[in-house]
Design a protein around this motif. Structure first.
Motif, PDB file in Angstrom:
ATOM      1  N   HIS A  41     -49.405  -1.369  -5.065  1.00  0.00           N
ATOM      2  CA  HIS A  41     -48.899  -2.741  -5.103  1.00  0.00           C
ATOM      3  C   HIS A  41     -49.893  -3.745  -5.678  1.00  0.00           C
ATOM      4  O   HIS A  41     -49.591  -4.938  -5.722  1.00  0.00           O
ATOM      5  N   VAL A  42     -51.060  -3.274  -6.082  1.00  0.00           N
ATOM      6  CA  VAL A  42     -52.080  -4.167  -6.639  1.00  0.00           C
ATOM      7  C   VAL A  42     -52.306  -3.803  -8.101  1.00  0.00           C
ATOM      8  O   VAL A  42     -52.830  -2.733  -8.406  1.00  0.00           O
ATOM      9  N   GLN A  43     -51.912  -4.684  -8.990  1.00  0.00           N
ATOM     10  CA  GLN A  43     -52.090  -4.433 -10.418  1.00  0.00           C
ATOM     11  C   GLN A  43     -53.346  -5.147 -10.914  1.00  0.00           C
ATOM     12  O   GLN A  43     -53.298  -6.257 -11.433  1.00  0.00           O
ATOM     13  N   ASP A 131     -59.978 -11.618  -5.542  1.00  0.00           N
ATOM     14  CA  ASP A 131     -58.742 -11.294  -4.822  1.00  0.00           C
ATOM     15  C   ASP A 131     -58.045 -12.539  -4.264  1.00  0.00           C
ATOM     16  O   ASP A 131     -57.120 -12.421  -3.456  1.00  0.00           O
ATOM     17  N   GLU A 132     -58.471 -13.702  -4.686  1.00  0.00           N
ATOM     18  CA  GLU A 132     -57.901 -14.929  -4.128  1.00  0.00           C
ATOM     19  C   GLU A 132     -56.428 -15.105  -4.485  1.00  0.00           C
ATOM     20  O   GLU A 132     -55.715 -15.880  -3.835  1.00  0.00           O
ATOM     21  N   ASP A 133     -55.951 -14.392  -5.503  1.00  0.00           N
ATOM     22  CA  ASP A 133     -54.528 -14.464  -5.864  1.00  0.00           C
ATOM     23  C   ASP A 133     -53.653 -13.581  -4.979  1.00  0.00           C
ATOM     24  O   ASP A 133     -52.425 -13.657  -5.036  1.00  0.00           O
ATOM     25  N   LEU A 134     -54.287 -12.734  -4.156  1.00  0.00           N
ATOM     26  CA  LEU A 134     -53.525 -11.874  -3.248  1.00  0.00           C
ATOM     27  C   LEU A 134     -53.202 -12.632  -1.957  1.00  0.00           C
ATOM     28  O   LEU A 134     -53.900 -13.570  -1.585  1.00  0.00           O
ATOM     29  N   GLU A 135     -52.217 -12.190  -1.263  1.00  0.00           N
ATOM     30  CA  GLU A 135     -51.703 -12.960  -0.130  1.00  0.00           C
ATOM     31  C   GLU A 135     -52.519 -12.803   1.151  1.00  0.00           C
ATOM     32  O   GLU A 135     -52.458 -13.662   2.033  1.00  0.00           O
ATOM     33  N   GLU A 136     -53.252 -11.710   1.297  1.00  0.00           N
ATOM     34  CA  GLU A 136     -53.938 -11.485   2.564  1.00  0.00           C
ATOM     35  C   GLU A 136     -55.210 -10.684   2.369  1.00  0.00           C
ATOM     36  O   GLU A 136     -55.417 -10.029   1.351  1.00  0.00           O
ATOM     37  N   ASN A 137     -56.064 -10.773   3.365  1.00  0.00           N
ATOM     38  CA  ASN A 137     -57.266  -9.961   3.409  1.00  0.00           C
ATOM     39  C   ASN A 137     -56.868  -8.494   3.522  1.00  0.00           C
ATOM     40  O   ASN A 137     -55.982  -8.141   4.293  1.00  0.00           O
ATOM     41  N   GLN A 138     -57.520  -7.629   2.745  1.00  0.00           N
ATOM     42  CA  GLN A 138     -57.129  -6.214   2.727  1.00  0.00           C
ATOM     43  C   GLN A 138     -58.352  -5.314   2.831  1.00  0.00           C
ATOM     44  O   GLN A 138     -58.511  -4.368   2.082  1.00  0.00           O
ATOM     45  N   LEU A 139     -59.237  -5.640   3.777  1.00  0.00           N
ATOM     46  CA  LEU A 139     -60.477  -4.887   3.947  1.00  0.00           C
ATOM     47  C   LEU A 139     -60.462  -4.081   5.244  1.00  0.00           C
ATOM     48  O   LEU A 139     -59.698  -4.354   6.167  1.00  0.00           O
TER      49      LEU A 139
END
Length: 276
Positions: A41-43, A131-139
């Motif tokens: 889901h991450v391009q 990653d600021e364009d992504l909706e949530e933290n993913q770590l």
């Protein structure tokens, strides 16, 4: 569209790299692969779809590459016991999709891996600037890291605390980042941390010298030293890694393993010099 264009450009230059390698007969003895994310889901260029990652790991197995840990690589280099085709798999930045998507594939094939962590981001709400364009933290959380640490095929390396460009900060801050990341990881994992990856592959003479003092190895990207049969000595503090990209697909993954994308590397070096 942009990734399709990048893929077409790389495919255009691939035959030139193939011919160059055939003429020079300069072959990589070890390829250190660099991944960041495995996520459908991450391009982004440093995010690989799950099906691609599965294909790539299957290819390594099918073609009988010796996939080894960074510790084993150091041992084999020091004892001059490299023979055959070797690959080291590395990941950066501590994304949760490594735990969810990548590690199960690695475990299925029993492929060792080292993951370089920027400790100041793990188990926090921080987001990397790209990653600021992504909706949530993913770590990942520390609980996930500690769970992975129990696995035989897993090891961890340092990637600083706050992921700065080391060539742009004062030496005192640089030392705090290098020592701090190592100290936090060793406290969490209860084992020595001797491997390091330079954030964004950026380094200067100061940071390289510090890495030599603090760690056993330091991993760069295109600007690192390749491990080739003709190399008489290897500087462990500036090892080259090969990034696996979203726009690569299967053919270009094979090209990266065989160092057929030398034109891409040349263009990157030219672009870097022009920016100076």
């Amino acid at each position: 569209m942009i990734y399709t264009m990048r893929k077409l450009i790389k495919l255009f230059f691939l035959p030139f790299g193939y011919v160059y390698q055939a003429i020079s007969k300069s072959q990589n003895q070890v390829v250190i692969l660099m991944y960041h994310r495995v996520n459908d889901h991450v391009q982004k260029e440093l995010s690989v779809p799950v099906k691609n990652f599965k294909w790539q790991t299957n290819y390594l197995r099918k073609k009988r590459y010796n996939v080894i840990s960074m510790d084993e690589l150091v041992h084999r280099l020091e004892t001059n016991t490299l023979s055959g085709k070797y690959v080291v798999i590395t990941f950066d930045d501590g994304y949760a999709d490594f735990y969810e998507n990548a590690f199960p594939v690695l475990k299925e094939h029993h492929l060792p891996c080292i993951h370089y962590l920027a400790t100041g981001f793990i188990d926090t709400d921080k987001v990397y600037w790209w990653d600021e364009d992504l909706e949530e933290n993913q770590l990942m959380t520390w609980k996930q890291v500690e769970e992975l640490n129990k696995e035989e095929i897993m090891s961890f390396g340092a990637h600083t605390v706050n992921h700065p460009d080391l060539d742009t900060i004062p030496e005192r801050e640089m030392e705090e980042e290098l020592i701090g990341g190592k100290t936090i990881l060793e406290d969490r994992l209860k084992k020595a941390v001797i491997h390091f990856a330079y954030p964004r592959g950026r380094a200067d003479e100061r940071s390289i010298e510090l890495v030599k003092r603090i760690y056993k190895t330091g991993a760069l990207i295109f600007n690192g030293q390749p491990i080739k049969k003709e190399n008489t000595s290897i500087d462990f503090s500036v090892l080259k890694r090969v990034p696996v990209q979203y726009s690569d697909g299967n053919i270009l993954f094979i090209a990266r393993l065989n160092d057929w994308l030398v034109i891409e590397e040349l263009l990157r070096k030219i672009a870097k010099r022009l920016k100076k």
